[in-house]
Every structure is written in structure tokens, then in C-alpha cells.
Design an enzyme around this catalytic site. Sequence first.
Site: not given
Ligand code: 5GP
Length: 114
Positions: A30-31, A87, A93-94, A100-102
Site C-alpha cells: 500500500d502506498i 472496504n 470507506g472504499q 482489493h483485500l487489505h
Molecule cells: P480502500 O480505501 O479503497 O479500501 O483502499 C485503497 C487503498 O489503496 C488505500 O489504502 C490507499 O493507500 C491505496 N492506494 C491508493 N492508490 C494507490 C496506488 O496508486 N498505489 C498503491 N500501492 N496503493 C494505492
Amino acid sequence: MGECPFCQIIQGKARAIIVLQNEDVIAINDINPQAPVHILFIPKRHYENVVDAMEQDGSVVERLFRAAIQYAKSSGLSDRGFRFVINCGRDGGQTVPHLHLHLLGDRQMTWPPG
Ligand code: 5GP
Ligand code: ZN
């Protein structure tokens, strides 16, 4: 899905640190990590969220979990425990509309989540 940031990564048009990859799943760091280990397991095919994925091909959700558990076991993370998060939608909070699975780990998690 030209604008989708995860499709861009999957197509090699944007950069990411890839920690695992197989035929249908890619895993990247994750970034903006929320734990020392914070990896996103992403189906290579675009599904907007977990509900869409389940409706179109439930086995993709199983394959995400299989890849993530394989990583958690082989990295030793599963010995101490870890957290999975998916999410879904606005209230969930998506922020990226590609399933995607964290996988979060290597620190003590708290509850309830924010
Ligand atoms: P969500 O909030 O949709 O469940 O999670 C999205 C996740 O993707 C966040 O934790 C965010 O930091 C990560 N993310 C968003 N854009 C990028 C990207 O361009 N590269 C990477 N590696 N992670 C990303
Ligand atoms: Zn996508």
C-alpha cells in the site's frame, strides 16, 4: 478501465512494489501503509467491489483470500496474527473502486475500527 489506478498498475502503466503475483491476483505494498505490513491483494480483472465480484465470479474472492493466506503463512505473519479488511462502497470507506483485500500486520491491532 483506463482511469482505475489498480488497472494501471496491473497493466504496467503505473508503478508499485509487487510482493506476489499469480495468474489472476497481484499483491502490492500500500502506498500509504497503516501498519508495518500493509499489502493489497487485487484481482487482475476489474470488479468495482466485493458485491460485484461475488455476483460475477465468487471464486475470485476465494482466490484473493488464498493468495493472502499463502503470503501470511510463508512470511510468518500468521504466527502472531493479522487483519484482513475489505472496504465496500461509500459508507465502507472504499476509495479505489477496484476490489482489493487489505492484509495488515506486524503490530497489535485495535477495535473498533474508525
Ligand atoms: P480502500 O480505501 O479503497 O479500501 O483502499 C485503497 C487503498 O489503496 C488505500 O489504502 C490507499 O493507500 C491505496 N492506494 C491508493 N492508490 C494507490 C496506488 O496508486 N498505489 C498503491 N500501492 N496503493 C494505492
Ligand atoms: Zn481496475
